[in-house]
Design an enzyme around this catalytic site. Structure first.
Site, mmCIF file in Angstrom:
data_model
loop_
_atom_site.group_PDB
_atom_site.id
_atom_site.type_symbol
_atom_site.label_atom_id
_atom_site.label_comp_id
_atom_site.label_asym_id
_atom_site.label_seq_id
_atom_site.Cartn_x
_atom_site.Cartn_y
_atom_site.Cartn_z
ATOM 1 N N LEU A 146 0.027 -6.762 -3.615
ATOM 2 C CA LEU A 146 0.740 -7.871 -4.475
ATOM 3 C C LEU A 146 1.724 -8.403 -3.737
ATOM 4 O O LEU A 146 2.494 -7.264 -3.029
ATOM 5 C CB LEU A 146 0.992 -7.607 -5.967
ATOM 6 N N ASP A 147 2.102 -9.537 -3.629
ATOM 7 C CA ASP A 147 3.495 -9.966 -3.198
ATOM 8 C C ASP A 147 4.437 -9.299 -3.653
ATOM 9 O O ASP A 147 4.612 -8.871 -5.077
ATOM 10 C CB ASP A 147 3.655 -11.546 -3.269
ATOM 11 N N ARG A 148 5.556 -9.008 -3.217
ATOM 12 C CA ARG A 148 6.804 -8.336 -3.408
ATOM 13 C C ARG A 148 7.363 -8.946 -4.917
ATOM 14 O O ARG A 148 7.653 -8.374 -5.807
ATOM 15 C CB ARG A 148 7.944 -8.387 -2.534
#
Length: 316
Positions: A146-148
């Site tokens: 998942l993106d940050r």
């Protein structure tokens, strides 16, 4: 006279392959085992025959089998940046965020702002923290990412066979991933499927971007409106493929960029939402549905919308 032995250089190691490593390529096994050794050096010792499998030379793409014995020559390894105790320090709050766990996998409700792994200026990511919190676990790895700035359901494997099985589910489209996103504008009509190829590039600034491109990789998303708020719409986005920044780029391509997106979003829309208290990307991995890689049981896991996002909806 024999040269002095450098105590920093380890002796020859012999590693017997167990079931958890069976099927892995030899080069990938060495890269995972020899932390701190450059890949170029690993391939060099493979070419020179310094790595042996069952006393014989082996190619980098050799698939290891249970019972194989791998000879690893003496190599200098950079000391790990953090030991388990250091990595775990300050991350005990992650443990109550585990939504599900068994002997094969774990699902964590990742908070926004926490990278999934170390790198690019991040000393400790979620995976390093969890390994530190679970030093007894022989294997723990990310099944996807998942993106940050994205929160929600993150899937991890606790055995190599489970990891390979989960990767197969993802690759073949047999894992359902549903996100909640607040997008700009009033959505017209019902659900809409977007099948637009995406390609990564690096502009002059060096920042990684993803853009729509006919030469990119196929990417498919399904957008389903949940609630309209006049100038914004709460949307469910089902990712049918798993490309980098897919939900964000597809939303922007449709003319409905995601709130709080400082890379692909609308500045004026972001400014208005900021006044309502939005301090992050409004993208949340709300649900995962898949068949358990070992038991075959149907798994249906949900992460509730975080307070900082539900609070913004309450103000709209």
């Amino acid at each position: 006279m024999k040269p002095a032995v450098d105590p920093a250089t380890p002796a020859v190691r012999y590693v017997e392959i167990d079931e958890s490593r069976a099927g892995q390529r030899l080069d990938n096994f060495l890269i995972a085992t020899l932390k701190g050794v450059p890949k170029s050096h690993i391939y060099r010792i493979l070419r020179k025959g310094e790595v042996r499998v069952n006393k014989g030379r082996a190619r980098p793409d050799y698939r290891l089998e249970a019972g194989d014995v791998v000879r690893i020559p003496p190599l200098r390894q950079s000391p790990p940046k953090l030991d388990s105790a250091e990595a775990a320090e300050g991350f005990a709050w992650l443990l109550p965020r585990i939504l599900y766990e068994d002997d094969d996998l774990m699902v964590v409700n990742k908070p926004a702002g926490l990278a999934v792994h170390a790198g690019s200026g991040v000393a400790v990511g979620l995976i390093e923290a969890l390994r530190g919190l679970r030093p007894e676990a022989p294997f723990l790895d990310l099944a996807h990412r998942l993106d940050r700035d994205t929160s929600g359901c993150l899937l991890l494997a606790k055995t190599r066979p489970a990891l390979l099985a989960l990767h197969r589910l993802l690759r073949e489209g047999d894992m359902e991933k549903r996100y909640l996103a607040l997008v700009a504008g009033t959505w017209r009509g019902g659900q809409r499927e977007v099948d637009v190829a995406l390609e990564k590039n690096r502009p002059r600034s060096g920042e990684r971007m993803v853009e729509v491109s006919e030469t990119g990789k196929q990417a498919t998303s399904l957008f389903v409106p949940h609630q309209r708020y006049g100038s914004a719409t709460l949307m469910e986005i089902r990712l049918l493929t798993g490309r980098t920044h897919q939900a964000r780029v597809h939303a922007a391509h449709l003319g409905h960029p995601i709130a709080g997106d400082d890379k692909y979003g609308d500045r004026e829309f972001n400014r208005r939402l900021h006044k309502l208290g939005l301090r992050r990307l409004f993208l949340h991995a709300a649900r995962l549905r898949f068949a358990h890689p070992v038991s075959g049981d149907k798994m249906d896991l949900e992460a509730p919308l975080p307070d900082e996002l539900s609070g913004v909806l309450a103000k709209l």
